[in-house]
Design a protein around this motif. Sequence first.
Motif, PDB file in Angstrom:
ATOM      1  N   LEU A   1       0.837  -1.212   0.000  1.00 54.69           N
ATOM      2  CA  LEU A   1       0.000   0.000   0.000  1.00 54.69           C
ATOM      3  C   LEU A   1       0.865   1.252   0.000  1.00 54.69           C
ATOM      4  O   LEU A   1       0.578   2.221  -0.705  1.00 54.69           O
ATOM      5  CB  LEU A   1      -0.923   0.011   1.220  1.00 54.69           C
ATOM      6  N   LEU A   2       1.940   1.221   0.788  1.00 60.12           N
ATOM      7  CA  LEU A   2       2.841   2.378   0.830  1.00 60.12           C
ATOM      8  C   LEU A   2       3.504   2.575  -0.533  1.00 60.12           C
ATOM      9  O   LEU A   2       3.625   3.712  -1.015  1.00 60.12           O
ATOM     10  CB  LEU A   2       3.898   2.201   1.921  1.00 60.12           C
TER      11      LEU A   2
ATOM     12  N   ASN B   1       6.438   4.579 -14.894  1.00 58.57           N
ATOM     13  CA  ASN B   1       7.381   5.611 -14.445  1.00 58.57           C
ATOM     14  C   ASN B   1       8.699   5.557 -15.219  1.00 58.57           C
ATOM     15  O   ASN B   1       9.404   6.552 -15.307  1.00 58.57           O
ATOM     16  CB  ASN B   1       7.675   5.469 -12.951  1.00 58.57           C
ATOM     17  N   HIS B   2       9.018   4.373 -15.782  1.00 55.23           N
ATOM     18  CA  HIS B   2      10.236   4.248 -16.596  1.00 55.23           C
ATOM     19  C   HIS B   2       9.958   4.618 -18.053  1.00 55.23           C
ATOM     20  O   HIS B   2      10.864   4.563 -18.888  1.00 55.23           O
ATOM     21  CB  HIS B   2      10.750   2.798 -16.559  1.00 55.23           C
TER      22      HIS B   2
ATOM     23  N   GLU C   1       1.639   6.380  -7.008  1.00 55.05           N
ATOM     24  CA  GLU C   1       0.514   7.143  -7.554  1.00 55.05           C
ATOM     25  C   GLU C   1       0.618   8.626  -7.270  1.00 55.05           C
ATOM     26  O   GLU C   1       0.108   9.443  -8.022  1.00 55.05           O
ATOM     27  CB  GLU C   1      -0.808   6.588  -7.015  1.00 55.05           C
ATOM     28  N   SER C   2       1.264   8.976  -6.157  1.00 53.45           N
ATOM     29  CA  SER C   2       1.354  10.406  -5.836  1.00 53.45           C
ATOM     30  C   SER C   2       2.496  11.065  -6.595  1.00 53.45           C
ATOM     31  O   SER C   2       2.649  12.274  -6.553  1.00 53.45           O
ATOM     32  CB  SER C   2       1.564  10.588  -4.339  1.00 53.45           C
TER      33      SER C   2
END
Length: 405
Positions: free
Chosen positions: A230-231, A371-372, A237-238
């Motif tokens: 979750l972390l 993200n990559h 996502e942030s």
Amino acid sequence: MVWEISLTVALALLAVAGLHLWWRAKFRTVQARLEREIQSEIEKLQHAQQRASLQIQQQQEALFNSMAEGLLLLDRENKIQLANRAFSDLFGVSTDIRGRSIMEALRLHELAELVQFLGTARQVVDVELRLLPPNERWLQVNGSALFDPAKQRQGTILVFHDLTRLKQLERTRQEFVANVSHELRTPLSLIKGYVETLLDGAKDNPEVAAKFLQTIDRNAERLKLLIEDLLTISELESGRLKLNLQPVSLRPLVEKVIGDFKSRAEAKQVTLLDEVADVRVRADPSRLEQVLCNLIDNAIKYGRTYGTVSVRTRPVNGKQIEVAIADDGPGIPPESLERIFERFYRVDKARSREQGGTGLGLSIVKHIVQNHGGKTWAKSESGRGSVFYFTVPQDSSETQPALAA
Ligand code: ADP
């Protein structure tokens, strides 16, 4: 003498009459010319006026059509006078609906009732409208009657804001909170139940106590994994996650991950095949390792006993490396294939939980790869295994690649 005078007068009169006629003819010509000139000036003015009003109309249309909100103008008889482009898109209208009533054009009772109400109301009305599937939408409608300076009602204006995306986000948030609560509650209530049973006396039976403590340990581990995932999801996502991009040699990294899974694979009699080319990618080594771990872990978990899991690579477009992790397990049904990258989506909930899954692994994979600057997808045929693919940018720099994390 008299004769001569009369002749002179007659001649003079004739000359005057002739002159008069000449002047009249001349006057008429000038008058006709002037009339033509005035007429042409009037026509020019009228054309200029028409052009100006057409220009204003076009500017107004362009302005209305550039609005993100849907706009609908109705005349005094509640017939549609103007509908902008956003309105047509929102309601899926493809024909000219001017001159028609709301019911004729859209068949929407709620909207027709709102328009009736606005005919008598003297305030701005703000309501929410839900369009039913297949074109399901949530709209916020602001409506008001239009009055001229003499306070005579001229028509009605309605503005539509599309709330669909907001509603979807809200629904996703609620579903996420419900899922997290459910996922946390299950291991927590198991832990609590076993602790209570131990306290009630089971602790005095060493064999039972050891079994219960193992279950408690397993569920505590599940909670830990879930919170870690979750972390990670929240970080990804942030956009808070900063990638430490550098050249990475793919082969040693895959070898390391395969080595880590060796005992897990042996326990299930699964053969791990490393068919990775000697290529370099630009990536964050620890995040790339996480992606490989999640996919290889799934392939072993959901693949078959005595099966084979292989990792392959191939270059695409000269800029990316495609990595494929294939298993020969039962596969994924087509209706689930497009959803497996969603948070908490599982094909078989019981099987996933039994295997210690959190339902977040593939969602984490998707985010890290995104993200990559890469893509993630999967192919599967029922009974014929699954292949999970992702792409990652190739590295062509001269810098020494990093060792596996
Ligand atoms: P989990 O923690 O449940 O493994 P994931 O996000 O990693 O969560 O995977 C989501 C679901 O996708 C799994 O529960 C499983 O149903 C399905 N899945 C993932 N990988 C495979 C695979 N290799 N073969 C079959 N099903 C798979």
